[in-house]
Design an enzyme around this catalytic site. Sequence first.
Site, PDB file in Angstrom:
ATOM      1  N   HIS A  87       5.975 -14.168   4.906  1.00  0.00           N
ATOM      2  CA  HIS A  87       5.429 -12.893   4.443  1.00  0.00           C
ATOM      3  C   HIS A  87       6.252 -12.347   3.268  1.00  0.00           C
ATOM      4  O   HIS A  87       5.719 -12.076   2.196  1.00  0.00           O
ATOM      5  CB  HIS A  87       5.428 -11.888   5.603  1.00  0.00           C
ATOM      6  CG  HIS A  87       4.997 -10.512   5.202  1.00  0.00           C
ATOM      7  ND1 HIS A  87       3.791  -9.967   5.565  1.00  0.00           N
ATOM      8  CD2 HIS A  87       5.613  -9.549   4.454  1.00  0.00           C
ATOM      9  CE1 HIS A  87       3.676  -8.754   5.056  1.00  0.00           C
ATOM     10  NE2 HIS A  87       4.775  -8.466   4.378  1.00  0.00           N
ATOM     11  N   GLU A  88       7.547 -12.202   3.488  1.00  0.00           N
ATOM     12  CA  GLU A  88       8.382 -11.577   2.460  1.00  0.00           C
ATOM     13  C   GLU A  88       8.430 -12.409   1.182  1.00  0.00           C
ATOM     14  O   GLU A  88       8.426 -11.879   0.074  1.00  0.00           O
ATOM     15  CB  GLU A  88       9.798 -11.313   2.982  1.00  0.00           C
ATOM     16  CG  GLU A  88       9.867 -10.303   4.123  1.00  0.00           C
ATOM     17  CD  GLU A  88       9.207  -8.967   3.823  1.00  0.00           C
ATOM     18  OE1 GLU A  88       9.052  -8.616   2.646  1.00  0.00           O
ATOM     19  OE2 GLU A  88       8.818  -8.275   4.783  1.00  0.00           O
ATOM     20  N   HIS A 107       5.703 -11.718  -1.198  1.00  0.00           N
ATOM     21  CA  HIS A 107       5.923 -10.614  -2.147  1.00  0.00           C
ATOM     22  C   HIS A 107       6.665 -11.124  -3.384  1.00  0.00           C
ATOM     23  O   HIS A 107       6.390 -10.707  -4.498  1.00  0.00           O
ATOM     24  CB  HIS A 107       6.732  -9.485  -1.499  1.00  0.00           C
ATOM     25  CG  HIS A 107       5.962  -8.697  -0.477  1.00  0.00           C
ATOM     26  ND1 HIS A 107       4.745  -8.118  -0.737  1.00  0.00           N
ATOM     27  CD2 HIS A 107       6.249  -8.382   0.811  1.00  0.00           C
ATOM     28  CE1 HIS A 107       4.309  -7.478   0.347  1.00  0.00           C
ATOM     29  NE2 HIS A 107       5.212  -7.631   1.301  1.00  0.00           N
ATOM     30  N   HIS A 113       4.179 -12.760  -5.520  1.00  0.00           N
ATOM     31  CA  HIS A 113       3.331 -11.753  -6.155  1.00  0.00           C
ATOM     32  C   HIS A 113       4.030 -11.197  -7.399  1.00  0.00           C
ATOM     33  O   HIS A 113       3.427 -11.017  -8.454  1.00  0.00           O
ATOM     34  CB  HIS A 113       3.055 -10.632  -5.150  1.00  0.00           C
ATOM     35  CG  HIS A 113       1.815  -9.843  -5.430  1.00  0.00           C
ATOM     36  ND1 HIS A 113       1.324  -8.910  -4.570  1.00  0.00           N
ATOM     37  CD2 HIS A 113       0.980  -9.845  -6.491  1.00  0.00           C
ATOM     38  CE1 HIS A 113       0.226  -8.373  -5.082  1.00  0.00           C
ATOM     39  NE2 HIS A 113       0.002  -8.925  -6.252  1.00  0.00           N
TER      40      HIS A 113
HETATM   41 ZN   LIG Z   1       5.232  -6.767   3.274  1.00  0.00          ZN
END
Ligand SMILES: [Zn+2]
Length: 701
Positions: free
Chosen positions: A490-491, A494, A497
């Site tokens: 998940h992290e 980012h 992104h």
């Molecule tokens: Zn997050």
Amino acid sequence: MKFLFFARLGLMIPALGAPFLGAAPATLADFQAQASRSNAVLTLPAYPVTSAEIQAQVEAALKSADAAFEAIAALDPAKLTFENTFVAYDRNTAAVVNVSLVVGTVAESSVDKAMRDTANELSVKIEEWSVGLDYREGLYRALKTLADRKPALDREQQRLVDDQMRGYRRAGLGLPPAERAEVERLRKDLAALTTQFGININEARAPLDLSADELAGVPQSLLDSPGVKQPDGRFRVMANITWHVTTIMENARSEETRKRVNLARTTLAITKNVPVLTKMVVLRADLAHRLGYNNWADYQTETRMAKTGATAVKFEEDLVAGLQPKFDAEMKVLQQMKATETGRADAKVELWDVPYYQNQLKKTRYAVDTEALRVYFPYQATLEGMFAIYQKIFGLKFTAVEPPYVWAKGVQLYVVQDSASGTPMGAFYLDMFPREGKFNHFACFSQKTGGVMADGRYDLPVAALLCNFPAPSADKPSLLMHSDVETLFHEFGHVMHGMLSRSRFVAQSGFTVPRDFIEAPSQMLENWVWDKTVLDSFAADYRDPAKKIPADTITALISARQATDGYYNRRQLAVGSLDLKIHTLSADEAWLADVVELTNGVTGKITLTPAPGTAWAAYIGHLAGYDAGYYGYLWAKVMAIDMASVFKAAPGGFLDEKVGRRLRDEVYSVGDTRDVAESVEKFLGRPRSQEPFLDYVGIRK
Ligand SMILES: [Zn+2]
């Protein structure tokens, strides 16, 4: 106005005869040289090493931006251009943002407490400065004059203008002076109430003294924890300490005990916060009305994907209905369990029974030893495995380089390149293990936003992951839980992104996308760690790497998650819906509203009826700070699973490079340069759907 927080990117490819031809770049300097050959710049933030330095950086940044804004305000109206107004504004706010990102990192990561304290104070100062930015009359007039002339602009330029002018309108700058002053006054009142609501939550206390009999079934660890055992032999639990409550609600065999704890929990802060919430609801409705909106939810969602309160409400209603069969099936199982345990066939499942029977269910029917799974996830192999996956699907290459400076021992630096062209795209730091004084969760912190500089070169983005994975010991590597692996995927999503964002303007970079979207790309990547093919690509018993996770263990993990997902999501929907209920009232309705009746009423319809005299809304912190926004968690998650379903259906599954490339091009790279709804649909190749989410929670067609 968007005061942003994150992003970056880069490029390179040596021509024949270039100095690094034949040898892979290995040092930061190599990559920097490569970047400059592709009209880009790879520079790391200048990290301050003393409190005086950090102070000086902030002062210089604010002073320089102030001077630039005064210069814009002083421009001869005849000489205004898009470049000397909106672009200048974007570059100068970006400079402050970049300093604020460094300040934020120091506050969360410095090994020196004095530095952290200084950074925290300076963060407040920058925040105040950014709030005042909306109210600089001369700057506003210059930007508005240019906007009103409607110069010929391309799509991204026009979007920059529209978003900026929308921000001014939302701040009340379009109103006559007397009305604007009234809006500012109401905003201040609202800010004070918002703070008070949070303080009341933090200060609420509810001790309950219970006997050993009343606590039968509760783990000894709670009874033995400091302050719990009382001189009279009873045990004092606190309804304001979440883990006390969870432990009792999941384990206490006595329904009476669970009910008492539930009542204590759902009356926390009730006398102080019901009046505060009532006032906030009235003020918000009034403010929205004065600014030209039907209600507060319309105001809050205007800048998000949902765009209107009605759209958010419909999203929640559709999902409540979609989950109905799963919710009913789960409740039926819980009812049977309660009937068996109590010997009463007609036993009714109450709010305080749900966590208890869910826990029984997980223990008896879905037992998975999550601790035992750690052997498959040694930290280093897991990290490298994840790198390999992200490099493959996004067409990237990560290379570790010697960092010129790190804020703590063990922090690593990587450069990201486009694998086809070799172009540097940006850089990221990894700070993965706990230490004294460090940020204690898991998050991606942007270090520098990407964007086109005044000389036309692309300033590449930089990011950092601050995590707290279990540290390795002398005789054992760091072994992660499956949930840690999910967090890592998940992290790092980012980070991707941020790295892949290619916007021209900083205000449109990847991390400036709407709040009800920003988590979606990362939540999407969580799906990878539930897939056998993905897991087999790196997860192996560290003592015997030939051993992979058995397929039925993964199936059991999924079944365990799904066993309670219907109720879990309905509870999320209850919070989202009660939040929208009180924030879709008109100004007139808000005056007459009974917030307890409204919020408990919604809860009863979506989960189970709260006990009379309770008001759990008084203790929901999100209602002051993420108001008319809670729907966003599920909104993003439903979209994330919708997006993941495209990979699932692709020939290469979660490792499909074609789909990965489309995601990079249509979603990550465009950032906020266009409406994200458009980006998501371009990636999906169809309209968005809730069906993949319903499938994910176990509703089979
Ligand atoms: Zn997050």
